[in-house]
Design an enzyme around this catalytic site. Structure first.
Site, PDB file in Angstrom:
ATOM      1  N   ASP A  42     -10.836  -4.568  12.103  1.00 52.38           N
ATOM      2  CA  ASP A  42     -11.028  -5.980  12.416  1.00 52.38           C
ATOM      3  C   ASP A  42     -12.246  -6.196  13.309  1.00 52.38           C
ATOM      4  O   ASP A  42     -13.055  -7.097  13.074  1.00 52.38           O
ATOM      5  CB  ASP A  42      -9.765  -6.558  13.055  1.00 52.38           C
ATOM      6  N   ASP A  68       0.815  -1.210   0.000  1.00 53.36           N
ATOM      7  CA  ASP A  68       0.000   0.000   0.000  1.00 53.36           C
ATOM      8  C   ASP A  68       0.850   1.263   0.000  1.00 53.36           C
ATOM      9  O   ASP A  68       0.307   2.365   0.007  1.00 53.36           O
ATOM     10  CB  ASP A  68      -0.934   0.007   1.218  1.00 53.36           C
TER      11      ASP A  68
END
Length: 1074
Positions: free
Chosen positions: A773, A390
């Site tokens: 998450d 990324d």
């Protein structure tokens, strides 16, 4: 996917191949007709009475063998499981009721003959160069023009074959494989109709056939046992003594089991919890009814803090009511799905590795993680590794290229000698006898050679890192002189490079290697990229286009596979017939290397992973912790699980509010009908209410499949990706070629692909928090999915943790900030999803994970109270009687008893438990407090905070040298202040007692107890400030003196707890009433 086809970069405007290292593979030969597989039992289809390939259904040619066809006509609903058309009678088949309605034509010789050019033959709609191509029957008989249909349930291994000489991709509504060499008609499905009428994906018939086969096999086993008991040896006509049948019986046993905790320990544990709750009630009854009037402010603050601590304890304690352990059976998994000498039936898995900054996440660590994945003990054609860069760093790209070359030597070495772990850095660093259990004479020589190869590999990686320290003014260029597309990490096209594939990925022994794919999604100014969650969603889409594994496993770049059996451990749950259909993910515990012996800052999180997670596993499953987790791809797509009748019962809140089974409301009935229909179909279903309103209501029943327009609105405008979402068993269309797939993969990682779709809202990793998450797992549990906690004896994954105090606090700050963001969002577990399938105790656990940062406010107040009491000579508790003192003693006893019993059934050590308690105070008085204020600023004022990547630097200066490095951060100020105030309070209290005489020592001990309790909890923090030489840094000394001086001066000046009369008496002034 072929390797070394060159990097492909681009965006929505076009795709460019950066460089070519070789030509792509040629198309593989397709299976011929006599190799067609029955979609029900897995046997070959066989031939009809005329010698042709047996075709059961005249409408869609769904591959079914003769025995399954006969069973369906006699005992089933007499219809094709795909198109729901009634089966016609074939030659040699006995008549059944309903055959009288047919015209008596049993000859199928001319059933599929079509006149050439009459315009009535079947047509394939091809999506290629923007045109439709008709395939005549003559062209279908030529092997050169074979174009297979799109598969839904068939996973193909190996490379992605070319579609045709014209490189067209093909889409067909038929969800199963049909060989193109057979001239069969194809139904043109109207997308506007309810596709359930066509029977797409129905498994009801499949399940009934499977149950029939199981009964037949059980009968055979009973016959086997009968012959063995009678001493007749082999079964007549079979030549078997029963061992093979016994093996088949073992293959049907469960792949895992729940290992119950001793009832004596568990029942005693629950009794103590209930007793502690009762004692708490009496404690608060006394505290509230006995205020301290001469220190009313201190008393009120203390009571408020204690009430909050009690609520926090309830949220943390009751989700641990049903702790369980689990055990897997890898031998049964192999017996059922991976028998030696037969093609493996294990499900394909895509493994995701995420990285951002190669300077904070060293490429050598990422390389070790990738090497451990490529060497995993799993069929190579079933594993694909995707590395998400990324930060678009050329350093990561070049390091991955070196890793791919080294893997050709490392992987065969690992598999030949069966070594563990399969990350070379950690394997060669083991201080164990590496010759244990090794019997091959060549092992020592090969190990030395491999260690030398790895050291040379490390030197090459270090050279790349050193070169990357100074960026050229014109930016990086690749080996062929092409400018690196990612020179600007905030403005660059999407990039994909296949390093290892089926054709190009061969090791030194000539064996295949798993796929290795480099991915860097497109980034442009003005677009919201959503950090790690956005990167993971890009990997979901690109992997679905290129390989489409049925399951996904994500790890951080520093979490390597410590056990080569990790994927098999997860498949013991995912491929289990009972658990797999409703399991959204399998979470593994996190274990760490490189932590100091005493784990000063509780980096191991043993209490959370070995106590809390086991407790959640007994309810609805553990929370997702961001790494070391294997997902069901269908769950990430927002689909509902396959639930049983028991799973569809309303939860306790719905029951209490709306009554029991006798008073079922409409929403429950609709929800039950939806789920039952999901159970009867393997095709994923959607309910429009899920899309528009989450789980706020299930008012209207919609079709099982959405229209094409709705699918594009939900998944984005990619026909290939949308088609892959219906392949529940994974695999890619065999009709597509690598070039078209790479072009589509570039499209799905473009920065504007997610605009006006459900990505990040209902699909994939959920946006809205830096701790994506927790949010992602919560959404799955709210839909009714369960999760599994898998904790084998050998940890499956190991990683690195920040052992430095400042880095550790910054890591905790990020976690706490994410929890505050969820607390202030619409997905807050306190009010979200009550019409879903989230169990009450599971909801309490999620509430606890998002409200714990708020505990920092009462915690820091409670830590300051003892010092104030010592300085003012007052106390928050009045003089108590013997009766009241008994409840105080019982309360402390119940606290210790609960902790001791938790340690007994979990196996956690007392030192780990104490370190956890200490860091709870350290984090609560520092990082959690900052997270609350930063979260409020972000949500209310729109002031965003930067995402800080946790440093994962290697320890090159010695063992735990990073532990003693002092890095100043503002997070250190609050706990330092608390320490100084309590130390000053202790000195003041003892001085006052010495000056006041013997009678003042009794009250002093109660105050000293609480103050010393605070200092003991902050002791690791104090050691961290002192550093390796036990010398406190100058800046800390300055802050301590400054704070202590300010506090003392204010105390002398204000003296708020002494009345004016007492002040006058102390100065010797008398008034009229003296």
């Amino acid at each position: 996917m072929a390797a070394n086809r060159g990097m492909v970069a681009g965006s929505r405007d076009g795709v460019v191949t950066i460089r070519h290292d070789g030509d792509g593979p040629t198309a593989k030969q397709l299976k011929n007709a006599n190799e067609q597989i029955c979609q029900i039992c897995g046997d070959t289809v066989g031939f009809s009475a005329t010698g042709d390939v047996f075709v059961a259904c005249n409408e869609c040619a769904f591959p079914v063998c003769r025995p399954c066809y006969e069973y369906e006509r006699k005992e089933g609903n007499q219809c094709c499981p795909q198109c729901k058309t009634r089966y016609k009678r074939h030659k040699g088949s006995s008549r059944v009721p309903g055959d009288e309605e047919e015209d008596g034509v049993d000859d199928l010789d001319n059933e599929f003959n079509y006149a050439q050019g009459n315009g009535k033959g079947p047509q394939w709609q091809l999506q290629g160069q923007g045109e439709d191509v008709d395939l005549s029957s003559s062209s279908r008989h030529e092997p050169h023009h074979r174009i297979p249909c799109l598969t839904s349930g068939q996973q193909i291994s190996g490379d992605i074959p070319d579609a045709s000489p014209d490189r067209h991709s093909i889409r067909s509504p038929t969800p199963s494989y049909v060989d193109p060499s057979i001239p069969v008609p194809v139904r043109i499905v109207d997308p506007s109709k309810d596709l359930n009428s066509y029977g797409v994906g129905s498994v009801d018939w499949k399940e009934r056939v499977e149950s029939w086969r199981v009964k037949q096999e059980k009968n055979m086993i009973q016959v086997t046992h009968k012959y063995a008991a009678e001493g007749k040896g082999d079964i007549e006509g079979t030549g078997s003594n029963g061992e093979d049948l016994q093996m088949a019986d073992d293959a049907r046993l469960p792949l895992s089991r729940i290992v119950p905790i001793s009832p004596n320990e568990l029942n005693l544990y629950r009794i103590v919890i209930v007793l502690r709750l009762i004692i708490l009630c009496f404690f608060f009854q006394y505290r509230i009814t006995h205020p301290v009037w001469d220190a009313y402010g201190l008393w009120l603050v203390s009571v408020i803090c204690e009430v909050w601590f009690a609520l926090s304890w309830l949220l943390d304690q009751f989700p641990k009511w049903y702790p369980i352990n689990r055990e897997t059976y890898l031998d049964r998994l192999a017996l059922r799905y991976d028998r030696e000498g037969e093609p493996s039936q294990l499900a394909p898995i895509d493994v995701f590795v995420s990285t951002v900054d190669p300077l904070k996440e060293p490429p050598l660590i990422t390389a070790n993680t990738v090497l451990s994945i490529l060497a995993v003990d799993y069929p190579v054609d079933k594993v694909s590794c995707y590395v998400s860069d990324d930060g678009s760093a050329m350093l990561t790209f070049e390091a991955l290229s070196e890793t791919a070359e080294f893997a050709r030597k490392w992987v065969p070495f690992c598999k030949k000698h069966n070594i563990e772990p399969r990350a070379p850095e950690f394997y060669f660093a083991q201080k164990i006898d590496y010759l244990k259990d090794k019997v091959q004479p060549s092992f020592v020589k090969e190990r030395r050679a491999m260690k030398r190869e790895y050291e040379e590999f490390k030197v090459r990686i270090n050279a790349l890192v050193a070169k990357a320290q100074k960026i050229p003014e014109e930016g990086w260029t690749m080996a062929d002189g092409t400018p690196w597309p990612g020179n600007n990490p905030r403005d660059h096209p999407g990039m994909i490079q296949v390093f290892l594939g089926h054709s190009g990925g061969l090791d030194t022994d000539g064996n295949e290697l798993p796929r290795l794919v480099y991915v860097s999604r497109e980034k442009r100014p003005g677009f919201q990229h959503h950090k790690k969650a956005g990167a993971m969603n890009a990997l979901i889409r690109v992997s679905a286009v290129l390989t489409n594994g049925a399951y996904l496993l994500n790890v951080d770049c520093d979490h390597y596979f410590n056990s080569s059996k990790a994927l098999r451990e997860a498949m013991c749950f995912m491929m289990d017939p009972a658990l797999g259909r409703k399991t959204c993910y399998v979470q593994f515990p996190q274990r760490f290397d490189g932590i100091d012996l005493h784990d000063r800052y509780a980096n191991r999180n043993i209490v959370f992973f070995d106590i809390n997670m086991k407790g959640l596993d007994g309810i609805q499953g553990p929370v997702y912790v961001g790494t070391g987790c294997c997902f069901n791809r269908q769950a990430l797509y927002g689909y509902d699980p396959v639930l049983t009748e028991a799973d569809l019962e309303p939860n306790i809140i719905i029951k209490s509010c709306c009554g029991g089974r006798k008073k079922k409301d409409k929403s429950y009935i609709d929800s039950k009908n939806r789920a039952m229909k999901r159970t009867e179909s393997s095709a994923p279903i959607f309910n429009m209410e899920d899309i528009e309103e989450g789980f706020e209501g299930y008012e209207d029943e919609r079709s099982l499949l959405m229209s094409q327009k709705s699918l594009e609105k939900r998944f984005g405008q990619s026909p290939i990706f949308i088609a892959s979402t219906f392949m529940t068993q994974g695999g890619i269309p065999p009709s597509t070629n690598p070039a078209s797939l790479l072009k589509e993969a570039i499209h799905v990682i473009s920065c504007g692909y997610e605009d006006k779709t459900e990505w990040g809202k209902e699909i994939g990793w959920i946006y809205g928090s830096v701790t994506e998450d927790i949010l992602t797992g919560f959404k799955m549990h709210a839909r009714g999915w369960i999760s599994i906690y898998c904790m084998p004896l050998r940890p499956c994954f190991k990683g690195s943790a920040p052992i430095n105090l400042s880095d550790r606090l910054n890591q905790v700050l990020r976690w706490a900030l994410g929890s505050v963001e969820i607390l202030l969002s619409r997905h807050c577990p306190i009010w979200y999803g009550y019409n879903g399938r989230l169990k009450l105790l599971e909801r309490l656990a999620y509430i606890n994970t998002i409200v714990y940062p708020i505990t920092s406010i009462p915690l820091i107040a409670y830590c300051v109270l003892p010092a104030i009491c010592l300085l003012t000579n007052k106390f928050i508790i009045p003089e108590i009687s013997n009766y009241a003192g008994m409840f105080f003693i019982l309360l402390f006893a119940s606290i210790f008893a609960t902790g001791i019993l938790e340690l007994r059934w979990s196996g956690v050590g007392i030192e780990d438990w104490w370190r956890n308690e200490q860091f709870w105070v350290i984090g609560g008085t520092s990082a959690h407090l900052f997270a609350v204020f930063q979260g409020l600023l972000k949500v209310l004022a729109g002031i965003d905070t930067n995402f800080t990547v946790t440093s994962k630097a290697t320890d090159d200066e010695g063992d735990f040298s990073e532990l003693y490095v002092f890095k100043w951060t503002s997070l250190l100020i609050p706990p330092t202040t608390v320490l100084v105030i309590n130390l000053v309070g202790i000195v003041a209290g003892v001085s006052y007692a010495i000056n006041s005489g013997y009678q003042s020592w009794g009250p002093l001990f109660g105050k000293l107890f609480f103050s010393i309790w605070v200092i003991l909890h902050l002791y690791p923090f104090l050691k961290g400030l002192m550093g390796k030489q036990n010398r406190t840094p100058t800046i800390v000394i300055v802050w301590s003196i400054l704070l202590a001086s300010i506090f003392s001066l204010l105390w002398v000046k204000i003296d708020p707890f002494i009345s004016p009369t007492q002040k006058a008496l102390s100065r010797g002034q008398c008034g009229v009433n003296c």
